[in-house]
Design a protein around this motif. Structure first.
Motif, short mmCIF file in Angstrom:
data_model
loop_
_atom_site.label_atom_id
_atom_site.label_comp_id
_atom_site.label_asym_id
_atom_site.label_seq_id
_atom_site.Cartn_x
_atom_site.Cartn_y
_atom_site.Cartn_z
N UNK A 47 20.84 25.95 -42.93
CA UNK A 47 22.01 26.47 -42.24
C UNK A 47 21.68 27.40 -41.08
N UNK A 48 20.60 28.14 -41.18
CA UNK A 48 20.26 29.15 -40.18
C UNK A 48 18.75 29.15 -39.90
N UNK A 49 18.36 29.29 -38.64
CA UNK A 49 16.92 29.35 -38.34
C UNK A 49 16.28 30.67 -38.77
N UNK A 50 17.06 31.76 -38.77
CA UNK A 50 16.55 33.06 -39.22
C UNK A 50 17.74 33.96 -39.54
N UNK A 51 17.45 35.14 -40.05
CA UNK A 51 18.54 36.00 -40.53
C UNK A 51 19.37 36.61 -39.39
#
Length: 192
Positions: A47-51
């Motif tokens: 869902x996301x490449x990083x926080x």
């Protein structure tokens, strides 16, 4: 909760906001976010490449809705009236969960320069989408840029007011964003 259950993306955002406000952005790991959301780290990275990207989730959708609303405004609408149409359209994406997260997101942003930078980039992207939509309507470049900047400021101010307001009969974002745009129009006319 199993990782295959719907709503993983939303749960990840909520978990991240909670952890960022409880422990700070730097002290929060992807593993902690995934665990709090009830998903695996692999699901997080689907869902996301990083926080950093968690707090700007939905930027593309918001930008598209802003541009669509501007494009669909009546042909004789002024630049700011077209922006108002975009704000109304984008507001449809924002529900009670977005409203409840508002104060916590602001708290997390205030505590992290890295998140502030990413939020600024989000604003730039949304402003660019509005500017392009206004240019496509034939609005002169300088007017389009100014109207888009006022639009993003109205969206931010409206969202802040909406998320802090008492829950009442009208729980929609649109009236808050449109009121903020009206305030900005008045302020601009007072500049002389």
């Amino acid at each position: 909760m199993g990782r295959w259950e719907p709503g993983a993306r939303e749960r990840l955002v909520v978990a991240a906001v909670e952890l960022f406000t409880e422990h700070g952005y730097d002290a929060t790991t992807v593993a902690q976010i995934a665990e709090r959301a009830g998903v695996t780290k692999s699901t997080f990275f689907r869902h996301f490449p990083d926080k950093r990207e968690l707090l700007v989730a939905g930027q593309e959708s918001l930008s598209a809705l802003l541009a669509e609303g501007i494009a669909e405004a009546p042909a004789d609408a002024s630049a700011l009236d077209a922006v108002a149409s975009g704000l109304e359209r984008a507001s449809t994406m924002m529900g009670p969960a977005n409203r409840d997260l508002g104060p916590r997101i602001r708290e997390a942003l205030a505590a992290s320069v890295e998140l502030q930078e990413r939020d600024a980039l989000k604003s730039v992207g949304m402003t660019a989408a509005m500017t392009e939509a206004l240019l496509a309507r034939g609005v002169p470049e300088t007017v389009a840029a100014l109207a888009a900047e006022m639009g993003i400021l109205a969206f931010k101010q409206g969202y802040a007011r909406w998320s802090e307001a008492d829950r009442g009969d009208d729980d929609r974002l649109a009236p808050y964003a449109l009121a903020a745009l009206q305030d900005l129009r008045a302020a601009a006319s007072a500049l002389g």
